[in-house]
Design a protein around this motif. Structure first.
Motif, PDB file in Angstrom:
ATOM      1  N   SER A  11       0.857  -1.200   0.000  1.00 35.23           N
ATOM      2  CA  SER A  11       0.000   0.000   0.000  1.00 35.23           C
ATOM      3  C   SER A  11       0.886   1.241   0.000  1.00 35.23           C
ATOM      4  N   LEU A  13       0.287   4.132   0.706  1.00 34.95           N
ATOM      5  CA  LEU A  13      -0.003   5.111   1.770  1.00 34.95           C
ATOM      6  C   LEU A  13       1.185   5.214   2.737  1.00 34.95           C
ATOM      7  N   GLN A  35      -1.352  -1.241  -4.110  1.00 36.01           N
ATOM      8  CA  GLN A  35      -2.613  -0.684  -3.641  1.00 36.01           C
ATOM      9  C   GLN A  35      -2.516   0.823  -3.401  1.00 36.01           C
ATOM     10  N   ASP A  37      -4.576   3.820  -1.676  1.00 37.22           N
ATOM     11  CA  ASP A  37      -5.645   4.088  -0.709  1.00 37.22           C
ATOM     12  C   ASP A  37      -6.214   5.478  -0.913  1.00 37.22           C
ATOM     13  N   HIS A  66      -8.346   1.354  -3.764  1.00 36.37           N
ATOM     14  CA  HIS A  66      -9.232   1.098  -2.622  1.00 36.37           C
ATOM     15  C   HIS A  66      -9.925   2.407  -2.290  1.00 36.37           C
ATOM     16  N   MET A  68     -11.959   4.560  -0.210  1.00 32.41           N
ATOM     17  CA  MET A  68     -12.534   4.786   1.114  1.00 32.41           C
ATOM     18  C   MET A  68     -13.207   6.170   1.054  1.00 32.41           C
ATOM     19  N   PRO A 144     -10.489   1.715   8.733  1.00 35.32           N
ATOM     20  CA  PRO A 144      -9.788   2.396   7.635  1.00 35.32           C
ATOM     21  C   PRO A 144      -9.499   3.871   7.932  1.00 35.32           C
ATOM     22  N   GLY A 145      -8.403   4.337   7.392  1.00 29.94           N
ATOM     23  CA  GLY A 145      -8.064   5.760   7.503  1.00 29.94           C
ATOM     24  C   GLY A 145      -6.581   5.998   7.678  1.00 29.94           C
ATOM     25  N   PHE A 146      -5.895   5.032   8.276  1.00 31.57           N
ATOM     26  CA  PHE A 146      -4.474   5.276   8.530  1.00 31.57           C
ATOM     27  C   PHE A 146      -3.673   3.981   8.431  1.00 31.57           C
ATOM     28  N   GLY A 148      -0.259   1.678   9.689  1.00 32.60           N
ATOM     29  CA  GLY A 148       0.457   1.466  10.941  1.00 32.60           C
ATOM     30  C   GLY A 148      -0.408   1.139  12.146  1.00 32.60           C
ATOM     31  N   ASP A 174      -6.522  -6.330   4.662  1.00 37.09           N
ATOM     32  CA  ASP A 174      -5.855  -5.044   4.596  1.00 37.09           C
ATOM     33  C   ASP A 174      -5.873  -4.374   5.961  1.00 37.09           C
ATOM     34  N   GLY A 176      -2.622  -3.815   9.171  1.00 37.36           N
ATOM     35  CA  GLY A 176      -1.841  -4.496  10.207  1.00 37.36           C
ATOM     36  C   GLY A 176      -1.276  -5.825   9.756  1.00 37.36           C
ATOM     37  N   GLY A 196       1.279  -2.123   4.207  1.00 34.95           N
ATOM     38  CA  GLY A 196       1.897  -0.817   3.985  1.00 34.95           C
ATOM     39  C   GLY A 196       3.130  -0.649   4.846  1.00 34.95           C
ATOM     40  N   SER A 197       2.909  -0.410   6.133  1.00 35.15           N
ATOM     41  CA  SER A 197       4.046  -0.055   7.006  1.00 35.15           C
ATOM     42  C   SER A 197       5.053  -1.195   7.136  1.00 35.15           C
TER      43      SER A 197
HETATM   44  C1  DX5 Z   1      -5.918   1.804   5.977  1.00 37.94           C
HETATM   45  C2  DX5 Z   1      -5.518   1.407   4.576  1.00 37.94           C
HETATM   46  C3  DX5 Z   1      -4.523   0.280   4.555  1.00 37.94           C
HETATM   47  C4  DX5 Z   1      -3.240   0.670   5.207  1.00 37.94           C
HETATM   48  C5  DX5 Z   1      -2.405  -0.547   5.390  1.00 37.94           C
HETATM   49  O1  DX5 Z   1      -7.067   2.577   5.909  1.00 37.94           O
HETATM   50  O2  DX5 Z   1      -6.639   0.972   3.844  1.00 37.94           O
HETATM   51  O3  DX5 Z   1      -4.237  -0.114   3.205  1.00 37.94           O
HETATM   52  O4  DX5 Z   1      -2.574   1.592   4.384  1.00 37.94           O
HETATM   53  O5  DX5 Z   1      -1.301  -0.110   6.108  1.00 37.94           O
HETATM   54  P1  DX5 Z   1      -0.666  -1.048   7.223  1.00 37.94           P
HETATM   55  O6  DX5 Z   1      -0.215  -2.283   6.470  1.00 37.94           O
HETATM   56  O7  DX5 Z   1       0.475  -0.228   7.748  1.00 37.94           O
HETATM   57  O8  DX5 Z   1      -1.729  -1.327   8.223  1.00 37.94           O
END
Ligand code: DX5
Length: 215
Positions: A11, A13, A35, A37, A66, A68, A144-146, A148, A174, A176, A196-197
């Motif tokens: 991701s 993001l 992906q 976001d 994705h 949101m 959803p929103g962030f 990490g 998707d 964590g 992502g992270s």
């Molecule tokens: C959260 C996003 C996820 C997020 C995944 O709203 O939809 O895609 O970026 O990031 P990690 O893998 O760090 O949870």
């Protein structure tokens, strides 16, 4: 689920957006999808990015959008114009069946596959009306929103139920997803993992992607 059947979608993001093309290049050889976001600050508290960001990047990876966002039907054209591979929207944004099916069709008419996403608190039953008609079910393991955030293990029962009822459905998870939680996701039946992270904080991103795939 054997590792060769698991798709990994970094991701962006969590990437360093000031060096996005380099960040994408660092995962391009090993990832399956990328992906994106898209957050509107209304459906989720955060505001991220939209189609203009993608106009500046080159990648061979299939782009997985994705959405949101509220009114996702208003957002798909700008991404379809960029020939993205896949677009998922949230069930919570489109409650009625006819509108969900119409949006699936509009996405497919634009050359992409279509998916529906459910938040951690949304039961699987909330998409029973269209689960047989979607190309992908995205089961969120964070709110959803962030990036990490911590993985919400309770969603694994939804994954198991979806997999046992729909053996051929692409089930994406998707939020964590890392070296500890990816095995849980795979064992529950997910075959497409967004991360992502974990990936973008790893020094060896190829290794991180292989780890998520179970190799
Ligand atoms: C959260 C996003 C996820 C997020 C995944 O709203 O939809 O895609 O970026 O990031 P990690 O893998 O760090 O949870």
């Amino acid at each position: 689920m054997s590792s060769e059947n698991i798709l990994i979608a970094p991701s962006i993001l969590s990437a360093d957006l000031s060096r996005l093309q380099e960040e994408i290049a660092s995962v391009e050889k090993d990832a399956d999808w990328l992906q994106v976001d898209v957050m509107d600050g209304h459906f989720v508290p955060n505001l991220s990015f939209g189609a203009p960001l993608l106009k500046g990047i080159q990648t061979k990876l299939p782009l997985d959008i994705h959405l949101m966002v509220e009114n996702p039907e208003d957002r798909i054209e700008e991404f379809l114009a960029l020939h993205v591979h896949h677009i998922s929207f949230h069930a919570e944004a489109i409650p009625d069946t006819a509108s969900r099916l119409a949006l699936f069709q509009a996405i497919r008419d634009g050359g992409a596959t279509a998916g529906i996403a459910i938040n951690p608190e949304t039961p699987l039953e909330a998409v029973s009306d269209v689960i047989d008609k979607t190309d992908l079910l995205l089961i969120m393991s964070v709110h959803p929103g962030f990036g990490g955030q911590g993985f919400i293990e309770d969603v694994l029962s939804k994954v198991r139920s979806a997999r046992s009822a729909h053996p051929f459905l692409m089930i994406q998870m998707d939020g964590g997803v890392d070296e500890k939680t990816a095995p849980l996701c795979r064992e529950a039946g997910a075959n497409n993992l967004v991360s992502g992270s974990y990936i973008f904080s790893s020094k060896d991103r190829a290794k991180a992607i292989r780890t998520l795939r179970g190799e």
